[in-house]
Enzyme design. Structure first.
Site, PDB file in Angstrom:
ATOM      1  N   ARG A   1     -26.436 -78.249-147.555  1.00 46.51           N
ATOM      2  CA  ARG A   1     -27.722 -78.223-146.863  1.00 46.51           C
ATOM      3  C   ARG A   1     -28.907 -77.908-147.785  1.00 46.51           C
ATOM      4  NH1 ARG A   1     -26.878 -75.043-141.329  1.00 46.51           N
ATOM      5  NH2 ARG A   1     -28.391 -76.500-140.490  1.00 46.51           N
TER       6      ARG A   1
ATOM      7  N   CYS B   1     -24.077 -72.196-146.818  1.00 47.92           N
ATOM      8  CA  CYS B   1     -23.828 -72.312-145.386  1.00 47.92           C
ATOM      9  C   CYS B   1     -22.421 -72.837-145.186  1.00 47.92           C
ATOM     10  CB  CYS B   1     -24.838 -73.284-144.782  1.00 47.92           C
ATOM     11  SG  CYS B   1     -24.504 -73.655-143.082  1.00 47.92           S
TER      12      CYS B   1
ATOM     13  N   ARG C   1     -24.783 -66.226-131.384  1.00 46.60           N
ATOM     14  CA  ARG C   1     -25.934 -66.884-131.997  1.00 46.60           C
ATOM     15  C   ARG C   1     -26.422 -68.046-131.130  1.00 46.60           C
ATOM     16  NH1 ARG C   1     -24.701 -69.589-136.952  1.00 46.60           N
ATOM     17  NH2 ARG C   1     -26.811 -70.257-136.525  1.00 46.60           N
TER      18      ARG C   1
ATOM     19  N   LYS D   1     -31.435 -73.469-127.913  1.00 44.65           N
ATOM     20  CA  LYS D   1     -31.687 -72.689-129.135  1.00 44.65           C
ATOM     21  C   LYS D   1     -32.474 -73.510-130.153  1.00 44.65           C
ATOM     22  CE  LYS D   1     -28.315 -72.398-132.389  1.00 44.65           C
ATOM     23  NZ  LYS D   1     -28.733 -72.841-133.723  1.00 44.65           N
ATOM     24  N   ASN D   2     -32.015 -74.740-130.382  1.00 47.61           N
ATOM     25  CA  ASN D   2     -32.612 -75.520-131.467  1.00 47.61           C
ATOM     26  C   ASN D   2     -33.978 -76.099-131.124  1.00 47.61           C
ATOM     27  OD1 ASN D   2     -30.483 -74.855-133.020  1.00 47.61           O
ATOM     28  ND2 ASN D   2     -29.453 -76.855-132.922  1.00 47.61           N
TER      29      ASN D   2
ATOM     30  N   ASP E   1     -23.308 -81.411-133.636  1.00 47.68           N
ATOM     31  CA  ASP E   1     -23.121 -80.099-133.013  1.00 47.68           C
ATOM     32  C   ASP E   1     -22.132 -80.129-131.839  1.00 47.68           C
ATOM     33  OD1 ASP E   1     -24.830 -78.999-134.829  1.00 47.68           O
ATOM     34  OD2 ASP E   1     -26.539 -78.819-133.472  1.00 47.68           O
TER      35      ASP E   1
HETATM   36  C1  EPZ Z   1     -30.521 -78.983-137.308  1.00 47.15           C
HETATM   37  O1  EPZ Z   1     -30.262 -78.456-138.591  1.00 47.15           O
HETATM   38  C2  EPZ Z   1     -29.815 -78.076-136.331  1.00 47.15           C
HETATM   39  N1  EPZ Z   1     -30.325 -76.726-136.463  1.00 47.15           N
HETATM   40  C3  EPZ Z   1     -28.308 -78.099-136.592  1.00 47.15           C
HETATM   41  O2  EPZ Z   1     -27.666 -77.305-135.619  1.00 47.15           O
HETATM   42  C4  EPZ Z   1     -27.817 -79.545-136.477  1.00 47.15           C
HETATM   43  O3  EPZ Z   1     -26.458 -79.595-136.801  1.00 47.15           O
HETATM   44  C5  EPZ Z   1     -28.612 -80.436-137.423  1.00 47.15           C
HETATM   45  O4  EPZ Z   1     -30.035 -80.308-137.164  1.00 47.15           O
HETATM   46  C6  EPZ Z   1     -28.259 -81.913-137.304  1.00 47.15           C
HETATM   47  O5  EPZ Z   1     -28.461 -82.327-135.985  1.00 47.15           O
HETATM   48  C7  EPZ Z   1     -31.431 -76.373-135.825  1.00 47.15           C
HETATM   49  O6  EPZ Z   1     -32.084 -77.154-135.152  1.00 47.15           O
HETATM   50  C8  EPZ Z   1     -31.841 -74.951-135.913  1.00 47.15           C
HETATM   51  P1  EPZ Z   1     -30.877 -81.581-140.858  1.00 47.15           P
HETATM   52  P2  EPZ Z   1     -31.080 -78.947-139.842  1.00 47.15           P
HETATM   53  O7  EPZ Z   1     -31.972 -81.226-141.780  1.00 47.15           O
HETATM   54  O8  EPZ Z   1     -32.451 -79.296-139.433  1.00 47.15           O
HETATM   55  C9  EPZ Z   1     -29.407 -82.993-145.157  1.00 47.15           C
HETATM   56  C10 EPZ Z   1     -26.301 -75.564-134.834  1.00 47.15           C
HETATM   57  O9  EPZ Z   1     -25.061 -75.406-134.788  1.00 47.15           O
HETATM   58  N2  EPZ Z   1     -30.658 -82.484-145.739  1.00 47.15           N
HETATM   59  O10 EPZ Z   1     -31.157 -82.607-139.817  1.00 47.15           O
HETATM   60  O11 EPZ Z   1     -30.882 -77.953-140.900  1.00 47.15           O
HETATM   61  C11 EPZ Z   1     -28.499 -81.907-144.640  1.00 47.15           C
HETATM   62  O12 EPZ Z   1     -27.771 -81.312-145.680  1.00 47.15           O
HETATM   63  C12 EPZ Z   1     -26.973 -76.138-136.069  1.00 47.15           C
HETATM   64  O13 EPZ Z   1     -27.055 -75.274-133.901  1.00 47.15           O
HETATM   65  C13 EPZ Z   1     -30.936 -82.784-147.042  1.00 47.15           C
HETATM   66  O14 EPZ Z   1     -30.154 -83.449-147.745  1.00 47.15           O
HETATM   67  O15 EPZ Z   1     -30.285 -80.274-140.201  1.00 47.15           O
HETATM   68  C14 EPZ Z   1     -27.634 -82.677-143.669  1.00 47.15           C
HETATM   69  O16 EPZ Z   1     -26.638 -83.342-144.357  1.00 47.15           O
HETATM   70  C15 EPZ Z   1     -26.023 -76.318-137.204  1.00 47.15           C
HETATM   71  N3  EPZ Z   1     -32.090 -82.284-147.592  1.00 47.15           N
HETATM   72  C16 EPZ Z   1     -28.614 -83.715-143.092  1.00 47.15           C
HETATM   73  O17 EPZ Z   1     -29.710 -83.769-144.020  1.00 47.15           O
HETATM   74  C17 EPZ Z   1     -32.966 -81.549-146.880  1.00 47.15           C
HETATM   75  O18 EPZ Z   1     -34.013 -81.133-147.430  1.00 47.15           O
HETATM   76  C18 EPZ Z   1     -29.173 -83.390-141.731  1.00 47.15           C
HETATM   77  O19 EPZ Z   1     -29.637 -82.052-141.725  1.00 47.15           O
HETATM   78  C19 EPZ Z   1     -32.687 -81.283-145.530  1.00 47.15           C
HETATM   79  C20 EPZ Z   1     -31.513 -81.766-144.985  1.00 47.15           C
END
Ligand code: EPZ
Length: 453
Positions: free
Chosen positions: A155, A150, A432, A46-47, A340
């Site tokens: 996030r 969320c 999902r 998915k991701n 995850d």
């Molecule tokens: C991706 O989310 C995945 N989603 C998530 O999977 C996964 O948990 C996550 O990466 C971490 O591996 C998809 O790929 C669709 P991040 P993403 O930006 O990209 C912070 C699932 O269950 N952050 O790497 O949204 C954020 O809050 C989902 O399939 C900021 O602070 O995650 C988090 O603490 C859930 N500012 C950390 O970075 C920003 O602008 C990592 O988030 C962006 C992120």
């Protein structure tokens, strides 16, 4: 814009429709206690599929994606892309597989008809915010709703905004929308991520592909999904090197073209089923899985007592007789243990012979499953970002529900090993992210079914 009609999935998110209500009320009923034995085919990730689909916005030519999983999030993104003018057609279901399995989908964004991604669509799936990158790079403008709250944490989107600003976009945030403008085009820049972000790495890589000059992304996410996207962009004519390492270099090009690429196998689905087998005992081949995508997690599952073997066709997981050993994990960006899989590993540890510690470092609020696992008899205490799991001899079936998809599947795993009947409510979370969950588990001897009132 055509709609894939053999799935009712996305209707589940359309409040107020009768069929939507019915799907929302669906639940998974599990009678625990059976070992898992057999073969589970692993779906496309998915991701990885989501950012690859979004990359179709970068070109007027056709992007063909193979092995796209049939999931509610994919259907939802198809609708969002359709709103921008992306057309699609589906073919190439895997032979011998029925309706609803991974497919080949052709996406064509001949004309971008709308550069706004509205709240109604973006609020349902955070990844849809990512359209901001390709839209501003190709069209010079994009207006995308903030993704909103969320269940797993706040996030924010600051990294996307700072990164796009570094590439020369003017960013305004007003009335819940982020507007990015770069009328004269984006320009290459060096950007150091203060924190590793998968989504922001995807977006800046896509945007920089059409910027003037060179972009260097430092402290970039190294996840396999980032590599899959970089491979796709390169096949489309981009010049990207270093994906999979912390430094990614992108030489901007004027135009991108069509390409054909396969979605990598889902490492989270792989790890989830591996943990299910470690939990119940048995012997299962995870067909099509790639061990190189999840070394950290497989290592922890092996430490817990399962035997893991790479075969020519996938990964074989076995656990016979012996108990589950307690193992500590800390979630980290790739190549560390993935957030995850944290909930699923916690489910496994509820039956370990002793105490284990599970520390979540990526999201601040990703322990919603703790209370639900406790309903099944688990003994877990929380202190800040660390859960201490005291293994128990037996879990007992109960009614449970969860607020995100990985938490939901952790309850399924626990239910497979619990005594009696477990019912997991809010099945739409599972839809999902897990293709044909009940069918795959039933095929290996689990007693699991979907029920509606
Ligand atoms: C991706 O989310 C995945 N989603 C998530 O999977 C996964 O948990 C996550 O990466 C971490 O591996 C998809 O790929 C669709 P991040 P993403 O930006 O990209 C912070 C699932 O269950 N952050 O790497 O949204 C954020 O809050 C989902 O399939 C900021 O602070 O995650 C988090 O603490 C859930 N500012 C950390 O970075 C920003 O602008 C990592 O988030 C962006 C992120």
């Amino acid at each position: 814009m055509k709609r894939i009609s053999d799935s009712g999935y996305w209707i589940a998110h359309q409040a107020g429709t009768d069929s939507g209500k019915a799907l929302v009320m669906d639940r998974i009923r599990i009678t625990g206690g059976n070992e898992l034995n057999g073969v589970i085919p692993i779906s496309g990730a998915k991701n990885a599929a989501l950012p690859l689909m979004i990359a179709a916005l970068l070109t007027s030519e056709t992007l063909t994606l193979e092995n796209v999983p049939h999931l509610a999030d994919v259907e939802q993104l198809i609708r969002i892309l359709g709103n921008h003018g992306v057309d699609y057609s589906v073919n190439g279901r895997r032979r011998s597989q029925g309706k609803g399995y991974s497919r080949t989908i052709h996406f064509t964004a001949g004309n971008i008809v709308d550069t706004t991604a509205p709240y109604e669509l973006v609020s349902r799936m955070r990844a849809s915010f990512w359209v901001i990158g390709p839209l501003v790079a190709r069209m010079g403008t994009a207006k995308v709703s903030l993704p909103g709250g969320c269940a797993i944490g706040t996030r924010p989107v600051d990294l996307f905004i700072d990164g796009l600003r570094a590439l020369g976009a003017e960013i305004d945030i007003e009335s819940g929308y982020v507007t990015a403008n770069a009328k004269a085009g984006l320009r290459g820049a060096r950007f150091v991520f203060p924190k590793v972000s998968v989504g922001a790495t995807h977006v800046l890589m896509m945007a920089a592909s059409l910027a003037r000059g060179e972009t260097v992304l430092e402290n970039a996410a190294r996840e396999p999904e980032v590599v899959n996207l970089a491979d796709c962009l390169n096949a489309m004519g981009a010049k990207i090197s270093g994906a999979g390492s912390p430094t990614i270099t992108i030489e901007g090009v004027e135009k991108l073209g069509g390409a054909q690429i396969e979605v990598i196998p889902d490492r989270i689905e792989t790890g989830t089923y591996a943990m299910a087998v470690a939990m119940t005992g048995g012997d299962v081949l995870l067909e099509g899985a790639r061990a190189d995508l999840l070394h950290a997690a497989l290592g922890k599952i092996a430490e817990a007592g399962a035997e893991i073997t790479e075969t020519d066709t996938g990964i074989r997981v076995r656990r016979n007789g012996n108990g589950i050993r307690p193992v500590d994990v800390v979630t980290e960006p790739y190549p560390g243990f993935p957030t995850d899989l944290q909930a699923q590993f916690m489910a496994l540890m509820t039956r370990a012979n002793g105490d284990s510690h599970i520390t979540e470092t990526i999201f601040e609020n990703r322990f919603m499953h703790v209370q639900e696992l406790a309903r099944l008899g688990a003994e877990i205490s929380l202190s800040g970002q660390t859960a201490t799991v005291h293994g128990v001899d037996e879990l007992e079936g109960a009614q449970v529900m969860a607020t995100d998809l990985r938490a939901s599947v952790s309850l399924v795993i626990a239910g497979l090993a619990a005594k009696g009947v477990t019912e997991v409510n809010r099945v739409y979370h599972l839809d999902r992210g897990f293709e044909r969950l009940e069918e795959k588990l039933t095929g290996c001897g689990a007693m699991i079914e979907r029920v509606s009132d």
